[in-house]
Design a protein around this motif. Structure first.
Motif, short mmCIF file in Angstrom:
data_model
loop_
_atom_site.label_atom_id
_atom_site.label_comp_id
_atom_site.label_asym_id
_atom_site.label_seq_id
_atom_site.Cartn_x
_atom_site.Cartn_y
_atom_site.Cartn_z
N PRO A 203 0.79 -1.24 0.00
CA PRO A 203 0.00 0.00 0.00
C PRO A 203 0.81 1.28 0.00
N ALA A 204 2.13 1.19 0.22
CA ALA A 204 2.98 2.38 0.18
C ALA A 204 3.78 2.48 -1.13
N GLU A 205 3.53 1.59 -2.07
CA GLU A 205 4.35 1.59 -3.29
C GLU A 205 4.33 2.94 -3.99
N TYR A 206 3.14 3.51 -4.14
CA TYR A 206 3.01 4.78 -4.86
C TYR A 206 2.87 5.97 -3.92
N GLY A 207 3.21 5.78 -2.65
CA GLY A 207 3.13 6.88 -1.71
C GLY A 207 1.76 7.04 -1.10
N PRO A 208 1.55 8.12 -0.35
CA PRO A 208 0.30 8.29 0.41
C PRO A 208 -0.95 8.42 -0.46
N ALA A 209 -0.78 8.75 -1.72
CA ALA A 209 -1.95 8.93 -2.59
C ALA A 209 -2.33 7.65 -3.33
N GLN A 210 -1.70 6.52 -2.98
CA GLN A 210 -1.96 5.28 -3.72
C GLN A 210 -3.42 4.88 -3.65
N VAL A 211 -3.95 4.48 -4.80
CA VAL A 211 -5.34 4.02 -4.88
C VAL A 211 -5.40 2.57 -5.32
N LYS A 212 -4.67 2.22 -6.39
CA LYS A 212 -4.79 0.88 -6.96
C LYS A 212 -3.96 -0.14 -6.20
N ASP A 213 -4.34 -1.39 -6.36
CA ASP A 213 -3.62 -2.55 -5.83
C ASP A 213 -3.49 -2.55 -4.31
N LYS A 214 -4.44 -1.94 -3.62
CA LYS A 214 -4.41 -1.97 -2.16
C LYS A 214 -5.03 -3.25 -1.62
N GLN A 215 -5.72 -3.98 -2.50
CA GLN A 215 -6.29 -5.27 -2.10
C GLN A 215 -6.45 -6.15 -3.34
N ALA A 216 -6.63 -7.44 -3.10
CA ALA A 216 -6.87 -8.36 -4.20
C ALA A 216 -8.25 -8.08 -4.79
N GLU A 217 -8.28 -7.98 -6.11
CA GLU A 217 -9.52 -7.67 -6.80
C GLU A 217 -10.08 -8.85 -7.58
N HIS A 218 -9.41 -10.02 -7.44
CA HIS A 218 -9.84 -11.22 -8.14
C HIS A 218 -9.63 -12.42 -7.22
N ALA A 219 -10.12 -13.55 -7.64
CA ALA A 219 -10.02 -14.77 -6.83
C ALA A 219 -8.69 -15.46 -7.11
#
Length: 237
Positions: A203-219
């Motif tokens: 969740p820190a990959e793109y810094g504090p403004a990160q939106v994508k890839d914060k959780q699994a979106e598929h099975a």
């Protein structure tokens, strides 16, 4: 171990190493020593923002095969001008471009890999070129058994050829290889080629403004909190 997995192949940038923090920290130290003021986090973000567009031109056949080091250098030359960083000679520019060879692993990366290594073959599966990945792995102490790179098949992820190359070169069936990444899109592309999939967030990959890839979106086959947790789920710990 019951799951039939024999090898883990890893996305690297963002999944195993902190590209944003590494570049920002090195930039800040370099700038302080030379009296150069810049927003180094923004510099890192801008450099990374050119990553997919530059590779996509290669993927679409708009330019011949070009390794990531060269794509990074083209972006660097543009960013130095945009950020008003002047006076670097070729050696300094080359050193700066190789910051991608010096990225720092996340805290759980090496412990997780060391737990997994006795039980599985561990390999990169990255768009980074071979020299970049090898230098980064040795410097960071990431104990890979082999380096698999987009350079070896002259295709960039998410082209299917990259994922097929992985299990082919390892001499395995697709279901025996676990693609491990912090990016949903990478895992979806891998699953389409028959690989098993494991997700954990950065969740820190793109810094504090990160939106994508914060959780699994598929099975996906495995969803973990980090690499050490994945090692536990694979019964390596």
């Amino acid at each position: 171990m019951g799951h039939g997995i024999k090898a883990l192949v890893f996305d690297v940038f963002g999944t195993l190493v902190d590209w944003r923090g590494s570049i920002a920290r090195e930039g800040a130290a370099w700038g302080a020593a030379r009296g150069v003021a810049a927003d180094w986090a923004a510099f890192a973000d801008a450099w990374r923002a050119a990553y997919h567009p530059s590779m996509d031109r290669v993927r679409r056949g708009e330019r011949p095969w070009t390794i990531l080091d060269h794509l990074h250098r083209e972006t660097l030359d543009r960013l130095l001008a945009e950020f008003g960083i002047i006076g670097l000679d070729e050696a300094e520019k080359d050193h700066w471009n190789r910051v991608w060879h010096r990225l720092t692993p996340w805290p759980d990366t090496v412990p997780g890999m060391l737990a997994l290594k006795p039980h599985f073959t561990l390999a990169t599966l990255s768009n980074g070129n071979v020299a970049l990945l090898l230098n980064m792995a040795k410097r960071a102490g990431m104990p890979f058994d082999t380096i698999l790179s987009a350079e070896l098949c002259r295709h960039y992820k998410p082209d299917p050829e990259v994922y097929r190359m992985a299990y082919g070169l390892l001499g395995l069936q697709p279901h025996e290889v676990l693609m491990t990444a912090a990016h949903n899109s990478d895992l979806v592309a891998a699953s389409q080629q028959g690989l098993r999939t494991a997700f954990f967030p950065r969740p820190a990959e793109y810094g504090p403004a990160q939106v994508k890839d914060k959780q699994a979106e598929h099975a996906f086959d495995f969803v973990a909190t980090d690499l050490v947790d994945l090692a536990r789920q694979l019964r390596a710990i």
